[in-house]
Design an enzyme around this catalytic site. Structure first.
Site, mmCIF file in Angstrom:
data_model
loop_
_atom_site.group_PDB
_atom_site.id
_atom_site.type_symbol
_atom_site.label_atom_id
_atom_site.label_comp_id
_atom_site.label_asym_id
_atom_site.label_seq_id
_atom_site.Cartn_x
_atom_site.Cartn_y
_atom_site.Cartn_z
ATOM 1 N N GLU A 102 0.787 -1.008 0.348
ATOM 2 C CA GLU A 102 0.280 -0.335 -0.056
ATOM 3 C C GLU A 102 1.239 1.311 0.418
ATOM 4 O OE1 GLU A 102 -3.789 -1.210 2.137
ATOM 5 O OE2 GLU A 102 -2.383 -0.729 3.316
ATOM 6 N N CYS A 115 3.095 8.428 1.327
ATOM 7 C CA CYS A 115 3.980 7.306 2.281
ATOM 8 C C CYS A 115 4.142 6.168 1.551
ATOM 9 C CB CYS A 115 2.729 8.012 3.597
ATOM 10 S SG CYS A 115 3.115 5.981 4.596
ATOM 11 N N CYS A 122 5.910 -7.576 6.871
ATOM 12 C CA CYS A 122 6.888 -6.938 8.277
ATOM 13 C C CYS A 122 7.128 -7.422 9.110
ATOM 14 C CB CYS A 122 6.821 -5.688 8.810
ATOM 15 S SG CYS A 122 7.918 -5.041 9.605
ATOM 16 N N CYS A 126 5.256 -4.934 15.733
ATOM 17 C CA CYS A 126 5.198 -4.631 16.890
ATOM 18 C C CYS A 126 3.623 -4.522 17.290
ATOM 19 C CB CYS A 126 5.332 -2.229 16.226
ATOM 20 S SG CYS A 126 7.007 -2.374 15.836
ATOM 21 N N CYS A 129 0.555 -2.873 15.299
ATOM 22 C CA CYS A 129 0.898 -2.105 13.937
ATOM 23 C C CYS A 129 -0.064 -3.386 13.324
ATOM 24 C CB CYS A 129 2.072 -2.317 13.681
ATOM 25 S SG CYS A 129 2.304 -1.826 12.013
ATOM 26 N N CYS A 345 -1.674 5.589 10.567
ATOM 27 C CA CYS A 345 -0.670 5.182 10.913
ATOM 28 C C CYS A 345 -0.006 3.745 11.164
ATOM 29 C CB CYS A 345 0.519 6.265 11.993
ATOM 30 S SG CYS A 345 1.845 5.973 12.014
HETATM 31 FE FE1 SF4 Z 1 6.663 -3.215 11.067
HETATM 32 FE FE2 SF4 Z 1 4.413 -2.346 11.761
HETATM 33 FE FE3 SF4 Z 1 6.275 -1.770 13.206
HETATM 34 FE FE4 SF4 Z 1 6.692 -0.442 11.435
HETATM 35 S S1 SF4 Z 1 4.919 -0.527 12.873
HETATM 36 S S2 SF4 Z 1 8.420 -1.687 12.117
HETATM 37 S S3 SF4 Z 1 5.158 -1.884 10.025
HETATM 38 S S4 SF4 Z 1 5.452 -3.631 12.752
#
Ligand code: SF4
Length: 358
Positions: A102, A115, A122, A126, A129, A345
């Protein structure tokens, strides 16, 4: 890793977008072109965004035909677009192997920000996220990173108006540093896409070794460390990466940066209601930031199904900021954009699309 020219040749045509000056020189080998003509090609592709070799009118006709036969103008394909009530637009892009990423266009008055993603999914994990839920699929090539800019320029007015770029989409850019640097070299080059490093921000969860190497690279733009917690105990819960690169290590990375590099750094802090947004945490963030001369951006958490957090309320947000300002840390509260289309975000994940994405 990006594919070598030879590997791409084996697959068929060579994708033009992503080739740097060296890549173009080897593409043109045997065509009898002079170095200045290879530079012309670079300017056609990146400066003028013309991807059809037949249109490169200042090159010999035979060379144009040969290049047209061996290359492709492949860009990510737009397979979905969502428009937020605030004007933010989120694009779902399909890559040549069918993977999806995206990219987001964020207008704000006369200001434009894009962005972009650096990886498919990923691996950092986190807790706040949605991208993390996808897991890690693969790194983007330099061409796929740059391709997002070509597509967004075609679909919006950013090329006329000028824009800022943030690498805060899918992925941890520092985990794909080689390809990121190759893309930035073209992005920042005046003969390339020509976007000043001052207008580009790369966000990282804090891969310390990579950050150090990146800060030393000639292409390092602004860097943003996603802090989100002032103690190792809390940060490790929110960001498992902290177990490998703890706060002491991160602070020493920031401290050891040259003055010039430090001026390019900011700290991002997503406020999670009742988790990391208390006065005690604010005092601890101020202690972390003290002496580093960094700026702190407070970011509103965007609630999404499956994420076990709520946003901080307005009063706690303001009090958090007030503590930092009182301690002399420049701190701003970042407006959240595109929440209603999950474009904000930490909300990017291809399965948010009707039908589960591409
Ligand atoms: Fe990965 Fe999401 Fe952490 Fe960014 S916020 S490093 S995209 S897990």
């Amino acid at each position: 890793m990006s594919l070598s020219l030879a590997a791409r040749e084996q697959e068929g045509r060579i994708a033009l977008v992503g080739l740097g000056r060296e890549g173009l020189a080897s593409l043109c080998a045997g065509l009898g072109l002079k170095p200045f003509q290879v530079s012309e090609i670079y300017r056609w592709i990146y400066g003028r965004r013309v991807l059809d070799p037949l249109a490169w009118t200042n090159l010999p006709k035979e060379a144009r035909a040969a290049l047209a036969a061996r290359t492709s103008a492949e860009l990510p394909e737009v397979t979905g677009e969502q428009v937020s009530s605030d004007g933010t637009r989120k694009f779902l892009l399909r890559l040549s192997d069918g993977q999806a990423i995206e990219a987001v266009f964020i207008p704000d008055g006369n200001r434009r920000t894009v962005c972009v993603s650096s990886q498919v999914g990923c691996a950092v994990g986190c807790a706040f996220c949605l991208t993390a839920r996808m897991g890690f699929r693969r790194n983007l090539t330099p061409g796929e990173i740059l391709g997002q800019f070509f597509v967004l320029e075609e679909r919006t007015d950013i090329r006329e108006v000028g824009y800022n770029a943030v690498f805060m989409g899918m992925g941890e850019p520092m985990a794909n540093r080689t390809n990121l640097e190759a893309a930035l070299a073209i992005l920042e080059d005046e003969e390339g896409l020509g976007i000043s490093w001052r207008r580009i921000t790369v966000s990282t969860s804090g891969l310390a070794d990579q950050m150090e190497a990146f800060a030393r690279s000639a292409v390092c733009p602004r860097l943003s460390l996603s802090l989100n917690a002032p103690t190792d105990e809390l940060r490790s819960r929110l960001m498992p990466v902290n177990a490998k690169c703890d706060l002491r290590r991160l602070r020493s990375v920031l401290q050891n940066l040259s003055r010039r590099d430090r001026e390019r750094i900011s700290l991002e802090y997503i406020l999670l209601g009742g988790v990391n947004d208390g006065q005690e945490e604010a005092e601890a963030v101020a202690r972390f930031a003290k002496g580093l001369k960094v700026k702190v951006n407070l970011i509103q958490f965007n609630a999404a199904e499956g994420l076990p957090f709520v946003p901080s309320d307005a009063e706690r947000t303001r009090s958090f900021q007030a503590v930092l300002l009182r301690r002399g840390v420049p701190t701003s509260i970042r407006k959240s954009r595109g929440q209603d289309i999950l474009a904000a975000c930490g909300q990017l994940a291809r399965n948010n699309w009707p039908g589960g994405g591409a």
